[in-house]
Design a protein around this motif. Structure first.
Motif, mmCIF file in Angstrom:
data_model
loop_
_atom_site.group_PDB
_atom_site.id
_atom_site.type_symbol
_atom_site.label_atom_id
_atom_site.label_comp_id
_atom_site.label_asym_id
_atom_site.label_seq_id
_atom_site.Cartn_x
_atom_site.Cartn_y
_atom_site.Cartn_z
ATOM 1 N N CYS A 204 0.855 -1.183 0.000
ATOM 2 C CA CYS A 204 0.000 0.000 0.000
ATOM 3 C C CYS A 204 0.894 1.237 0.000
ATOM 4 N N LEU A 205 0.744 2.077 -1.013
ATOM 5 C CA LEU A 205 1.516 3.309 -1.130
ATOM 6 C C LEU A 205 0.677 4.459 -0.591
ATOM 7 N N THR A 206 1.244 5.262 0.311
ATOM 8 C CA THR A 206 0.513 6.394 0.873
ATOM 9 C C THR A 206 1.326 7.673 0.704
ATOM 10 N N PHE A 207 0.662 8.729 0.315
ATOM 11 C CA PHE A 207 1.296 10.042 0.152
ATOM 12 C C PHE A 207 0.564 11.028 1.049
ATOM 13 N N ASP A 208 1.315 11.722 1.894
ATOM 14 C CA ASP A 208 0.723 12.659 2.846
ATOM 15 C C ASP A 208 0.638 14.076 2.289
ATOM 16 N N ASP A 209 -0.395 14.795 2.701
ATOM 17 C CA ASP A 209 -0.537 16.244 2.569
ATOM 18 C C ASP A 209 -1.159 16.733 1.264
ATOM 19 N N ALA A 210 -1.253 15.903 0.242
ATOM 20 C CA ALA A 210 -1.949 16.275 -1.000
ATOM 21 C C ALA A 210 -1.391 17.540 -1.642
ATOM 22 N N TYR A 211 -0.062 17.689 -1.606
ATOM 23 C CA TYR A 211 0.540 18.811 -2.316
ATOM 24 C C TYR A 211 0.298 18.664 -3.821
ATOM 25 N N TYR A 212 0.312 19.790 -4.518
ATOM 26 C CA TYR A 212 0.098 19.765 -5.964
ATOM 27 C C TYR A 212 1.149 18.915 -6.671
ATOM 28 N N ASP A 213 2.327 18.782 -6.083
ATOM 29 C CA ASP A 213 3.353 17.967 -6.751
ATOM 30 C C ASP A 213 2.917 16.513 -6.892
ATOM 31 N N PHE A 214 1.961 16.063 -6.062
ATOM 32 C CA PHE A 214 1.420 14.717 -6.248
ATOM 33 C C PHE A 214 0.676 14.617 -7.578
ATOM 34 N N TYR A 215 -0.199 15.580 -7.823
ATOM 35 C CA TYR A 215 -0.959 15.563 -9.083
ATOM 36 C C TYR A 215 -0.024 15.753 -10.278
ATOM 37 N N HIS A 216 0.947 16.625 -10.126
ATOM 38 C CA HIS A 216 1.841 16.980 -11.231
ATOM 39 C C HIS A 216 2.825 15.865 -11.583
ATOM 40 N N TYR A 217 3.417 15.246 -10.565
ATOM 41 C CA TYR A 217 4.454 14.230 -10.806
ATOM 42 C C TYR A 217 3.982 12.792 -10.586
ATOM 43 N N VAL A 218 3.288 12.555 -9.465
ATOM 44 C CA VAL A 218 2.997 11.175 -9.057
ATOM 45 C C VAL A 218 1.829 10.572 -9.822
#
Length: 244
Positions: free
Chosen positions: A47-61
């Motif tokens: 299970c992969l989890t990313f914290d804080d929902a920064y825009y870099d998640f949408y842009h890169y991840v």
């Protein structure tokens, strides 16, 4: 469970470069099957989890999740999420880490994912949203409105997204018994920091542990035998103590 934060951020302990993350996710796609909380798991599930929902998640991840057919849980602090924005990507990515939460920068620069972007990602089937509290605060501090931070954030996310939110990620890995009890009342899955493994979605002592995936030196670093041995050792100690 693995925990990540930023991509290409100045906050190096909490970030990976986009090239390192891609190599890491490419490796994961060849060895594991990614799962959302509550889905069936095997010895090859992750299970992969990313914290804080920064825009870099949408842009890169998000593009990488689609490219390698992976899933990830995104922990969202709901007070900072705008409905939509026309701010250019370069400006949204321009803030240093310490500037993101300053004053009204979340309105001016839109450094977090918007609800429009969150809906797109959830509808893709590659992303599931978790609550990361309302204001990203330390829930163990005196005077924190736990009901607002824990339940209020769930209501805000569900009303704006139109999707059920069943996971809560404790901000900063800080909590007390009252915070855990309330989170467990409203969410089947409650996550913490901890560098241990989990026997099931029940976690250890009711909390699901996550291994730190920021600041990777190599794409396979977390899967090396000595690292895995350390994670297993901590898991056994925590399980025997029955603690969280």
């Amino acid at each position: 469970m693995i925990m990540y934060h930023h991509i290409n951020s100045d906050d190096l302990p909490l970030s990976n470069s986009d090239s390192m993350l891609e190599a890491h996710l490419r490796l994961i796609s060849t060895r594991f099957t990614t799962a959302f909380p509550g889905e069936s798991i095997t010895s090859e599930s992750i299970c992969l989890t990313f914290d804080d929902a920064y825009y870099d998640f949408y842009h890169y991840v998000f593009p990488l999740l689609k490219k390698y057919n992976l899933k990830a849980l995104l922990a969202v602090p709901s007070a900072f999420i705008l409905s939509d924005t026309d701010v250019m990507s370069e400006h949204r990515l321009s803030l240093k880490h310490h500037e993101i939460y300053e004053a009204d920068n979340y309105k001016t620069y839109a450094p977090f994912c918007t609800y429009t972007e969150l809906k797109e990602m959830v509808q893709s089937g590659h992303v599931m949203v978790a609550s990361h509290s309302m204001n990203h605060v330390n829930l163990s501090e005196e005077g924190v409105d736990l009901d607002q931070e824990i339940f209020g954030s769930k209501v805000a996310l569900e009303e704006n997204l139109g999707f059920r939110v069943d996971s809560f990620v404790l901000p900063y890995g800080k909590y007390n018994d009252a915070a855990v009890a309330l989170a467990s009342e409203y969410y089947p899955y409650v996550f913490r920091i901890g560098n241990a493994l989990n026997p099931s979605w029940n976690g250890i002592g009711g909390l699901i542990y996550r291994i730190k995936g920021d600041g990777l030196k190599t794409p396979e670093e977390l899967f090396k035998p000595m690292k895995q041995l350390g994670f297993w050792f901590k898991t056994m100690i925590k399980t025997l103590k029955g603690s969280r």
